[in-house]
Write a protein that holds these residues in place. Sequence first.
Motif, PDB file in Angstrom:
ATOM      1  N   GLN B 103       0.832  -1.201   0.000  1.00  0.00           N
ATOM      2  CA  GLN B 103       0.000   0.000   0.000  1.00  0.00           C
ATOM      3  C   GLN B 103       0.872   1.258   0.000  1.00  0.00           C
ATOM      4  O   GLN B 103       0.563   2.228  -0.697  1.00  0.00           O
ATOM      5  CB  GLN B 103      -0.904   0.012   1.237  1.00  0.00           C
ATOM      6  N   GLY B 112      -3.206   8.773  -5.966  1.00  0.00           N
ATOM      7  CA  GLY B 112      -4.069   8.388  -4.862  1.00  0.00           C
ATOM      8  C   GLY B 112      -5.371   7.758  -5.326  1.00  0.00           C
ATOM      9  O   GLY B 112      -5.903   6.872  -4.667  1.00  0.00           O
ATOM     10  N   GLU B 113      -5.864   8.199  -6.460  1.00  0.00           N
ATOM     11  CA  GLU B 113      -7.157   7.694  -6.928  1.00  0.00           C
ATOM     12  C   GLU B 113      -7.090   6.202  -7.234  1.00  0.00           C
ATOM     13  O   GLU B 113      -7.956   5.434  -6.832  1.00  0.00           O
ATOM     14  CB  GLU B 113      -7.599   8.458  -8.178  1.00  0.00           C
ATOM     15  N   ALA B 115      -4.901   4.000  -6.113  1.00  0.00           N
ATOM     16  CA  ALA B 115      -4.674   3.245  -4.891  1.00  0.00           C
ATOM     17  C   ALA B 115      -5.961   3.134  -4.087  1.00  0.00           C
ATOM     18  O   ALA B 115      -6.258   2.093  -3.499  1.00  0.00           O
ATOM     19  CB  ALA B 115      -3.581   3.922  -4.058  1.00  0.00           C
ATOM     20  N   ALA B 116      -6.743   4.195  -4.097  1.00  0.00           N
ATOM     21  CA  ALA B 116      -7.988   4.177  -3.326  1.00  0.00           C
ATOM     22  C   ALA B 116      -8.971   3.166  -3.881  1.00  0.00           C
ATOM     23  O   ALA B 116      -9.671   2.488  -3.140  1.00  0.00           O
ATOM     24  CB  ALA B 116      -8.612   5.575  -3.324  1.00  0.00           C
ATOM     25  N   HIS B 163      -8.704  -3.064   5.155  1.00  0.00           N
ATOM     26  CA  HIS B 163      -9.035  -1.643   5.101  1.00  0.00           C
ATOM     27  C   HIS B 163      -8.126  -0.829   6.011  1.00  0.00           C
ATOM     28  O   HIS B 163      -7.650   0.233   5.628  1.00  0.00           O
ATOM     29  CB  HIS B 163     -10.503  -1.431   5.471  1.00  0.00           C
ATOM     30  N   ALA B 164      -7.908  -1.327   7.210  1.00  0.00           N
ATOM     31  CA  ALA B 164      -7.063  -0.572   8.148  1.00  0.00           C
ATOM     32  C   ALA B 164      -5.677  -0.349   7.561  1.00  0.00           C
ATOM     33  O   ALA B 164      -5.100   0.734   7.683  1.00  0.00           O
ATOM     34  CB  ALA B 164      -6.976  -1.311   9.478  1.00  0.00           C
ATOM     35  N   THR B 166      -4.777   0.001   4.548  1.00  0.00           N
ATOM     36  CA  THR B 166      -4.673   0.980   3.467  1.00  0.00           C
ATOM     37  C   THR B 166      -4.205   2.329   4.001  1.00  0.00           C
ATOM     38  O   THR B 166      -3.765   3.181   3.237  1.00  0.00           O
ATOM     39  CB  THR B 166      -6.012   1.169   2.732  1.00  0.00           C
ATOM     40  N   ALA B 167      -4.301   2.506   5.309  1.00  0.00           N
ATOM     41  CA  ALA B 167      -3.763   3.727   5.910  1.00  0.00           C
ATOM     42  C   ALA B 167      -2.264   3.822   5.698  1.00  0.00           C
ATOM     43  O   ALA B 167      -1.679   4.899   5.852  1.00  0.00           O
ATOM     44  CB  ALA B 167      -4.106   3.786   7.396  1.00  0.00           C
ATOM     45  N   ALA B 170      -0.915   6.545   3.586  1.00  0.00           N
ATOM     46  CA  ALA B 170      -0.745   7.895   4.122  1.00  0.00           C
ATOM     47  C   ALA B 170       0.431   7.982   5.090  1.00  0.00           C
ATOM     48  O   ALA B 170       0.713   9.051   5.611  1.00  0.00           O
ATOM     49  CB  ALA B 170      -2.030   8.342   4.817  1.00  0.00           C
ATOM     50  N   ASP B 172       4.119   8.293   6.656  1.00  0.00           N
ATOM     51  CA  ASP B 172       5.205   9.152   6.199  1.00  0.00           C
ATOM     52  C   ASP B 172       6.576   8.545   6.480  1.00  0.00           C
ATOM     53  O   ASP B 172       7.584   9.205   6.297  1.00  0.00           O
ATOM     54  CB  ASP B 172       5.087  10.546   6.824  1.00  0.00           C
ATOM     55  N   ALA B 176       6.441   4.158  10.656  1.00  0.00           N
ATOM     56  CA  ALA B 176       5.001   4.367  10.803  1.00  0.00           C
ATOM     57  C   ALA B 176       4.229   3.145  10.319  1.00  0.00           C
ATOM     58  O   ALA B 176       3.199   2.779  10.894  1.00  0.00           O
ATOM     59  CB  ALA B 176       4.563   5.619  10.036  1.00  0.00           C
ATOM     60  N   ARG B 179       4.302   0.528  13.016  1.00  0.00           N
ATOM     61  CA  ARG B 179       3.366   0.871  14.097  1.00  0.00           C
ATOM     62  C   ARG B 179       1.931   0.593  13.671  1.00  0.00           C
ATOM     63  O   ARG B 179       1.127   0.062  14.460  1.00  0.00           O
ATOM     64  CB  ARG B 179       3.518   2.351  14.474  1.00  0.00           C
ATOM     65  N   LEU B 180       1.610   0.907  12.419  1.00  0.00           N
ATOM     66  CA  LEU B 180       0.254   0.656  11.921  1.00  0.00           C
ATOM     67  C   LEU B 180      -0.072  -0.839  11.966  1.00  0.00           C
ATOM     68  O   LEU B 180      -1.168  -1.242  12.382  1.00  0.00           O
ATOM     69  CB  LEU B 180       0.117   1.178  10.491  1.00  0.00           C
TER      70      LEU B 180
END
Lengths: 195, 195
Positions: B103, B112-113, B115-116, B163-164, B166-167, B170, B172, B176, B179-180
């Motif tokens: 992701q 972004g489109e 990937a979304a 779904h989680a 896919t964050a 975002a 950086d 991160a 941690r996600l």
Amino acid sequence: MPKLWTETIDAHRAAVRDAALNAMAALVAERGLVALTMSQIAERAGVGRATLYKYFPDAQAVLTAWHERQITEHLDRLTTAADPAEPAIVRLRAALRTFAEIQYHSARHHGGELAALLHRGEHVGRARHRLREFVANLITEAAQDGDLRDDVAAGELADYCLHALTAAGAADSHDAIHRLVAVTLAGLSAPPPLP
Amino acid sequence: MPKLWTETIDAHRAAVRDAALNAMAALVAERGLVALTMSQIAERAGVGRATLYKYFPDAQAVLTAWHERQITEHLDRLTTAADPAEPAIVRLRAALRTFAEIQYHSARHHGGELAALLHRGEHVGRARHRLREFVANLITEAAQDGDLRDDVAAGELADYCLHALTAAGAADSHDAIHRLVAVTLAGLSAPPPLP
DNA sequence: CATTGCCCTAGACACTATGTATCGATAAAT
DNA sequence: ATTTATCGATACATAGTGTCTAGGGCAATG
């Protein structure tokens, strides 16, 4: 009263604008994003094609405006979802539950494509950022109360929440939504066991 | 040997098809989904416009085919991410970490489109379903080992995970992402404290 | 080596969409 | 009643669509 003049004019402009956004959403839902055209938006909105160009420069702009409207509306519902007197963890739970409900209904009313793009993409910008900050603030508060983990930045946790809850769009029942919110909150609240 | 004949023909067709999908991804990344046209795809892919119509009926079909290819590719990486001899919880962690990395890179390479839309929408269908089932099976196994909660259906938990994570688009930093994944796993592993 | 098939490219066609400009009409405000 | 601003309609040049046909290239047969 020059106020009345701008008031009625603006009201009309807002009505046309809204009609265009609704028409756009309906078209994307039934024909897909790729087939979106200004002609169809104008026709469906009951407005002249040339007139539509005075409101939006192209189809992408209509899409972006729709995003902005939806997210602003969602944010309003989230902020009024909980009694400000309650502790942060309770307000957070209410906000997340509301957000999940929104995703659930959004995935059904608009097509999957629109719902998927709703909370992603850079062009959304300001409203998206406010939504993230709102959740992040609740998380920060709740963490200070000792109700949430504090080993991960609130902003990252907010992103996690908002993305995880988009799974509500795939839920097949109201109970499933509640379970999803519970699972998501578990990810927030559980302190790390042992590194 | 009529075999050789079909082999080289198919190889050529696959090459053209791949070029079209890559061109499509590049175009969406830089101009947006709404502006996607068959003419531009053909030009960018270095293929005649009429020829492209022999491969795909319209722009939506190219988009769908790209989705299918990406998800299949992702699934291959997930299935080979972990040693089959390891316990289910370890394989799950490896798979989720790999998915998050995908992701992360996907959000940077394609816009972004794209990937979304990648892991949403009904038109994706089969490949998307296989991905969900793969994760759901890992979750079921790990739950049987007592390493995960068993009060929520594995399918729902798999949706939550995908779904989680896919964050990660975002995120950086690489840290991160870790941690996600940890937060997402916490949502899976924590048994409910008290109803 | 010539032939046979297949597929590709290129050009043409009718049709629809785009973006802009101009026109008279309409309706609100002074 | 006059001014002001917007609207719908029309027109136009350009670009995209979907389909068709003719001609060329290339691999596999004879």
